[in-house]
Design an enzyme around this catalytic site. Structure first.
Site, short mmCIF file in Angstrom:
data_model
loop_
_atom_site.label_atom_id
_atom_site.label_comp_id
_atom_site.label_asym_id
_atom_site.label_seq_id
_atom_site.Cartn_x
_atom_site.Cartn_y
_atom_site.Cartn_z
CG ASP A 238 25.14 -20.21 -6.60
OD1 ASP A 238 24.59 -20.16 -5.49
OD2 ASP A 238 26.16 -20.89 -6.84
CD GLU B 56 24.78 -17.10 -3.04
OE1 GLU B 56 24.38 -17.65 -2.01
OE2 GLU B 56 25.54 -17.66 -3.85
#
Ligand code: CA
Length: 653
Positions: free
Chosen positions: A329, A358
């Protein structure tokens, strides 16, 4: 807060040995790293909460700022905390940041014999055989969403729990649900939203009124308790999660863990701060916490003992739980050196383990941008995958502008990005170079998707940006988007339920007008299960869409043509052709399968009208039409393609 000189601390005190608890027969070792502490105390308890302390024992200072104590008796199943003393003043008690098991709500660590957590058959359970990242088809799933709805047909006491994954043979009417559904769809990996111990759900209340995605980390080495049948007994959640992993492995499905090493839920009150204040988070020059996560703090991955902590943690999950991959993340909060070290450590365990994340942050980082895992630095870490937001928004329209439309909505400005996306978002001599569209060093570096847990589901987005179109037209748009994600070079990623038009309905708030925006949820991180739970009746209603997704996945698995890991393979096998209209994307993929040369021709017609598409030379049959069907009629020269569709043809002569 006082600013530490972390470089000096790293130079003087870096420690590369084991930290945490080591359990032996009859005695146990505790080690924690706190180089500037003036004292550390171990508190042993009978239980994970409450007033039941057994004793407090001082640790002794050893090399490199490590504190150590040996307890010479059997303490299997007992709980513990540390109290750190700085400047000869005892500070607040805290859980060990290395605790790998804990009691209810993660307040105290637990000392366990991990070999006792293994379900029967665990020793022979193996990771799925995913030879290269592009062989994977990833399905993103929240543990609770999966089975919380009664129409999942999971027994009531197992709904929303880890154990629901081990229930097979569940059907809603004739429609398979849960594990049977995963098997039927044909995905290779499930990516679970956070399963480590997070904060916001009170584990002592076993009810469905609480819900959270789990991006609020508490204890990185521990499992979340609310997904277990008994959060008080630390053995239970571990055994039940291992059963989940084993069941999926036995069905050829890998398990990917969503890891959130960019921030913790608590800042001043976090275990990191209580252990060694000022070391684990990045600070601004004024001593305040920097906030690249957008959640109040950012973890200083570049500090050597933080880097080690993250590495140790990922290795623990990969080995103890035999996980098949890790999704990071806000990965751009982490520094590239740390990310590359994790990748190399995972390679030593099993090179098939996937790693991607990400390539962005949620705020301004306190470390210079070129050191961080941003998407624009992709060539510096080609072996780590990145979510492809460029392709995502080109397909469906801007994520943050609900009314904007993409290629499936006749936005032709993006056609160059669609070409690049279908070719794996890496350089290709037939396409003009562009760093944003060609960020991937190899196709294995791009995670292709058009829907995830964040933002509107694709179907809800279409109900807004295509609200004046018919449902039939919107279904065609949805299917076209799904085909692009699944057939593009790269790693396909599907949000659970996307394959049957998942929606996240919500009730408009008081005073809100009732319209296409207020009746769906675009950020459902703590929304009720009526919004987030997967509604399996939609699979029955939209079974044709499901069957289409299933056919796409089967096609991808059948032909190596769709799964190149290296950019030179794409260059060699994928050739763009002129189908007669610049907005109709056409290309051939030619390769051998079972010693036979097979040439596929893929045509993407974004128009709302049927369009004639010119073939390259030869005769073609339809391998996959807009309904996922084959058609053996041989076509020459070209053919009419249906509106808003992706059709795959195969050359036969
Ligand atoms: Ca928790």
């Amino acid at each position: 807060m006082r600013l530490l000189n972390c470089n000096d601390i790293d130079n003087q005190y870096e420690y590369d040995g084991h930290l945490g608890v080591v359990h032996y027969e009859g005695h146990t070792h505790f080690r924690t790293w706190a180089p500037l502490a003036t004292g550390v105390y171990l508190n042993l308890y009978l239980d994970g909460e409450g007033n039941n302390k057994i004793e407090t024992v001082p640790l002794e200072r050893r090399e490199n700022g490590v504190w150590f104590v040996e307890i010479m008796r059997e303490i299997d199943g007992d709980f513990y905390t540390y109290t750190y003393e700085y400047d000869n003043c005892r500070k607040t008690e805290t859980i060990d940041i290395y605790a790998n098991a804990c009691g209810v709500n993660g307040k105290r660590g637990a000392v366990l014999k991990f070999e006792r957590t293994n379900p029967e058959g665990w020793e022979t359970s193996e990771r799925v055989n995913c030879r290269k990242p592009t062989d994977a088809v990833i399905y993103e799933l929240h543990v609770k969403d999966f089975s919380v709805n009664p129409n999942s047909r999971i027994p009531k006491y197992e709904r929303g729990k880890f154990s629901a994954f081990s229930v097979d043979g569940t059907y809603f009417d004739d429609i398979s649900t849960c594990l049977e559904h995963l098997k039927e769809l044909g995905v290779t990996h499930v990516q679970l939203l956070p399963i480590y111990d997070y904060c916001t759900v009170d584990e002592s209340k076993n009810d469905d009124s609480q819900y959270n995605w789990g991006y609020d980390p508490a204890n990185y080495f521990c499992l979340e308790g609310s997904y277990s049948s008994n959060p008080y007994n630390p053995y239970v959640r571990i055994r039940e999660f291992k059963e989940l992993v084993m069941t999926l492995h036995n069905n050829g499905i890998g398990v990917i863990m969503d890891v959130v090493f960019n921030h913790t839920k608590e800042t001043e009150q976090s275990a990191f701060e209580k252990t060694f204040s000022g070391y684990y988070y990045r600070l601004n020059p004024d001593g305040n916490f920097s906030n690249a996560s957008g959640c109040g703090n950012e973890i200083a991955s570049e500090h050597k003992m933080v880097r080690k902590y993250i590495c140790d943690c990922v290795k623990f999950w990969a080995t103890e739980y035999k996980l098949d991959g890790f999704r990071f993340d806000l990965m751009a909060v982490l520094d590239i050196e740390t990310l590359k070290l994790i990748r190399s450590e995972l390679d030593k365990i099993d090179p098939r383990i996937l790693m991607y994340g990400e390539g962005w942050t949620g705020g301004m980082p306190a470390l210079s941008g070129e050191r961080l895992g941003f998407k624009h630095n992709s060539y510096n870490f080609p072996e780590i995958g990145l979510f492809n937001d460029t392709f995502r928004d080109s397909i469906k329209g801007g994520t943050f502008d609900s009314y904007s439309r993409g290629f499936i909505g006749q936005n032709f400005h993006v056609v160059n990005y669609i070409n690049r996306g279908m070719a794996g978002s890496c350089e290709h001599t037939q396409l003009p170079n562009n760093k944003d569209g060609c960020f991937a060093f190899n196709p294995s570096q791009t995670i292709n998707y058009c829907e995830a847990h964040d933002n509107h589901t694709l179907w809800d987005k279409l109900s807004i940006c295509a609200k004046n179109e018919t449902e039939e037209e919107r279904i065609a748009m949805d299917k076209m988007a799904g085909a692009m994600v699944i057939l593009a070079q790269g790693v396909p990623f599907i949000h659970a339920g996307q394959d049957f038009l998942r929606s996240k309905p919500r009730v408009p708030k008081e005073g809100e007008p009732v319209n296409e925006l207020t009746t769906v949820d675009e950020n459902s991180y703590n929304a009720p299960v009526s919004t987030n739970g997967i509604d399996w009746s939609r699979k029955e209603k939209y079974i044709d869409v499901f069957n289409y997704y299933k056919a796409l996945i089967a096609l991808r698995k059948r032909y190596p043509h769709f799964r190149y890991a290296m950019r030179d393979e794409v260059e060699r096998h994928v050739r763009f052709t002129n189908g007669g209209d610049n907005n109709i994307v056409c290309y051939t993929i030619t390769d051998t399968l079972d010693e036979q040369e097979i040439s596929l021709f893929v045509a993407l017609n974004p128009y709302k009208e049927e369009k004639y598409v010119r073939f390259p030379e030869g005769g073609y049959v339809t391998e996959l039409d807009e309904n996922g069907q084959e058609n053996p009629s041989v076509l020459y020269g070209g053919t009419n393609t249906p509106p808003v569709s992706v059709i795959v043809y195969r050359r036969v002569n």
